[in-house]
Write a protein that holds these residues in place. Sequence first.
Motif, PDB file in Angstrom:
ATOM      1  N   TYR A  97      -4.645 -15.919  -8.051  1.00 25.39           N
ATOM      2  CA  TYR A  97      -4.419 -15.318  -9.357  1.00 25.39           C
ATOM      3  C   TYR A  97      -3.808 -13.924  -9.197  1.00 25.39           C
ATOM      4  O   TYR A  97      -2.786 -13.608  -9.784  1.00 25.39           O
ATOM      5  N   THR A  98      -4.430 -13.101  -8.365  1.00 21.98           N
ATOM      6  CA  THR A  98      -3.983 -11.724  -8.150  1.00 21.98           C
ATOM      7  C   THR A  98      -3.100 -11.653  -6.915  1.00 21.98           C
ATOM      8  O   THR A  98      -3.361 -12.320  -5.921  1.00 21.98           O
ATOM      9  N   SER A  99      -2.086 -10.835  -6.974  1.00 22.99           N
ATOM     10  CA  SER A  99      -1.234 -10.595  -5.809  1.00 22.99           C
ATOM     11  C   SER A  99      -1.987  -9.712  -4.815  1.00 22.99           C
ATOM     12  O   SER A  99      -2.934  -9.012  -5.184  1.00 22.99           O
ATOM     13  N   ALA A 100      -1.564  -9.734  -3.565  1.00 18.56           N
ATOM     14  CA  ALA A 100      -2.239  -8.958  -2.521  1.00 18.56           C
ATOM     15  C   ALA A 100      -1.206  -8.349  -1.595  1.00 18.56           C
ATOM     16  O   ALA A 100      -0.111  -8.887  -1.426  1.00 18.56           O
ATOM     17  N   ILE A 101      -1.580  -7.215  -0.998  1.00 16.36           N
ATOM     18  CA  ILE A 101      -0.715  -6.566  -0.018  1.00 16.36           C
ATOM     19  C   ILE A 101      -1.564  -6.176   1.188  1.00 16.36           C
ATOM     20  O   ILE A 101      -2.731  -5.772   1.048  1.00 16.36           O
ATOM     21  N   HIS A 102      -0.973  -6.318   2.366  1.00 17.85           N
ATOM     22  CA  HIS A 102      -1.680  -6.017   3.603  1.00 17.85           C
ATOM     23  C   HIS A 102      -1.854  -4.521   3.779  1.00 17.85           C
ATOM     24  O   HIS A 102      -0.920  -3.745   3.587  1.00 17.85           O
ATOM     25  N   THR A 104       2.067   6.804   7.893  1.00 18.64           N
ATOM     26  CA  THR A 104       1.615   7.790   6.919  1.00 18.64           C
ATOM     27  C   THR A 104       0.652   7.133   5.934  1.00 18.64           C
ATOM     28  O   THR A 104       1.007   6.141   5.299  1.00 18.64           O
ATOM     29  N   PRO A 105      -0.545   7.691   5.798  1.00 19.80           N
ATOM     30  CA  PRO A 105      -1.479   7.112   4.814  1.00 19.80           C
ATOM     31  C   PRO A 105      -0.959   7.281   3.391  1.00 19.80           C
ATOM     32  O   PRO A 105      -0.333   8.286   3.059  1.00 19.80           O
ATOM     33  N   MET A 106      -1.199   6.283   2.572  1.00 19.89           N
ATOM     34  CA  MET A 106      -0.866   6.341   1.148  1.00 19.89           C
ATOM     35  C   MET A 106      -2.163   6.626   0.409  1.00 19.89           C
ATOM     36  O   MET A 106      -3.222   6.131   0.785  1.00 19.89           O
ATOM     37  N   GLU A 107      -2.042   7.398  -0.679  1.00 23.81           N
ATOM     38  CA  GLU A 107      -3.214   7.715  -1.481  1.00 23.81           C
ATOM     39  C   GLU A 107      -2.993   7.280  -2.922  1.00 23.81           C
ATOM     40  O   GLU A 107      -1.899   7.445  -3.462  1.00 23.81           O
ATOM     41  N   PHE A 108      -4.048   6.741  -3.500  1.00 25.67           N
ATOM     42  CA  PHE A 108      -4.003   6.261  -4.878  1.00 25.67           C
ATOM     43  C   PHE A 108      -5.167   6.868  -5.647  1.00 25.67           C
ATOM     44  O   PHE A 108      -6.319   6.736  -5.230  1.00 25.67           O
ATOM     45  N   SER A 109      -4.843   7.512  -6.761  1.00 29.36           N
ATOM     46  CA  SER A 109      -5.904   8.112  -7.587  1.00 29.36           C
ATOM     47  C   SER A 109      -6.458   7.095  -8.583  1.00 29.36           C
ATOM     48  O   SER A 109      -7.582   7.235  -9.044  1.00 29.36           O
ATOM     49  N   GLU A 110      -5.654   6.087  -8.906  1.00 29.18           N
ATOM     50  CA  GLU A 110      -6.112   5.045  -9.825  1.00 29.18           C
ATOM     51  C   GLU A 110      -6.316   3.755  -9.044  1.00 29.18           C
ATOM     52  O   GLU A 110      -5.368   3.204  -8.480  1.00 29.18           O
ATOM     53  N   PHE A 111      -7.551   3.308  -9.021  1.00 28.88           N
ATOM     54  CA  PHE A 111      -7.909   2.088  -8.300  1.00 28.88           C
ATOM     55  C   PHE A 111      -9.233   1.576  -8.840  1.00 28.88           C
ATOM     56  O   PHE A 111      -9.948   2.281  -9.554  1.00 28.88           O
ATOM     57  N   SER A 112      -9.534   0.343  -8.525  1.00 32.30           N
ATOM     58  CA  SER A 112     -10.824  -0.232  -8.901  1.00 32.30           C
ATOM     59  C   SER A 112     -11.329  -1.083  -7.747  1.00 32.30           C
ATOM     60  O   SER A 112     -10.573  -1.426  -6.833  1.00 32.30           O
ATOM     61  N   LEU A 113     -12.593  -1.408  -7.786  1.00 27.71           N
ATOM     62  CA  LEU A 113     -13.207  -2.281  -6.794  1.00 27.71           C
ATOM     63  C   LEU A 113     -13.646  -3.530  -7.537  1.00 27.71           C
ATOM     64  O   LEU A 113     -14.397  -3.455  -8.505  1.00 27.71           O
ATOM     65  N   ARG A 114     -13.148  -4.694  -7.106  1.00 27.75           N
ATOM     66  CA  ARG A 114     -13.421  -5.944  -7.817  1.00 27.75           C
ATOM     67  C   ARG A 114     -13.811  -7.059  -6.866  1.00 27.75           C
ATOM     68  O   ARG A 114     -13.480  -7.026  -5.686  1.00 27.75           O
ATOM     69  N   ASP A 115     -14.432  -8.067  -7.446  1.00 28.36           N
ATOM     70  CA  ASP A 115     -14.706  -9.296  -6.698  1.00 28.36           C
ATOM     71  C   ASP A 115     -13.456 -10.161  -6.756  1.00 28.36           C
ATOM     72  O   ASP A 115     -12.952 -10.460  -7.834  1.00 28.36           O
ATOM     73  N   ILE A 116     -12.947 -10.530  -5.586  1.00 24.25           N
ATOM     74  CA  ILE A 116     -11.755 -11.382  -5.475  1.00 24.25           C
ATOM     75  C   ILE A 116     -12.137 -12.588  -4.620  1.00 24.25           C
ATOM     76  O   ILE A 116     -12.730 -12.440  -3.558  1.00 24.25           O
TER      77      ILE A 116
END
Length: 158
Positions: free
Chosen positions: A36-41, A72-84
Amino acid sequence: MKKQRIPKRIVGRLELVDFPELQLWGVEAKVDTGAYTSAIHCSDIHVVTDSNQQPLLRVLLLDPSHPHFDGTPMEFSEFSLRDIKSSNGEVQQRYVIQAVLRIFEQDLYTEFSLSDRSDMKYPVLLGRRLMRQGNFVVDVARRNLSHKAQVAAKASRA
């Protein structure tokens, strides 16, 4: 009143996609209509706090074998933790971010779960939600249709 139908666009089972905001180009993606949801490594996923004590999700996208990986690390200020639910049916907690994916020169703002796909052949998985959003149908016998269309468009402009 009759609803106007938007023509569907055909994607192959594999596509080369871009993430313009992340400065990632030509990333191999597998279309997975079972997801259902896309994913990235990514790897080294952890939450840190910024100078204002706000949480930031810090990750390394892709891995050293990818041509655009620079460590280089990427940083995200908007994110959530979900059950996938993973491909083997197991429910995992994963971080989810919003990102712009470019395919057929169309930018789609969509969700990506972050997971270690190092044991998988393709670093990006495109799920049903993205396929519906872009009004795509999948032809499993074809591949890289977006990239081929982009090359043809550039050639016709020259």
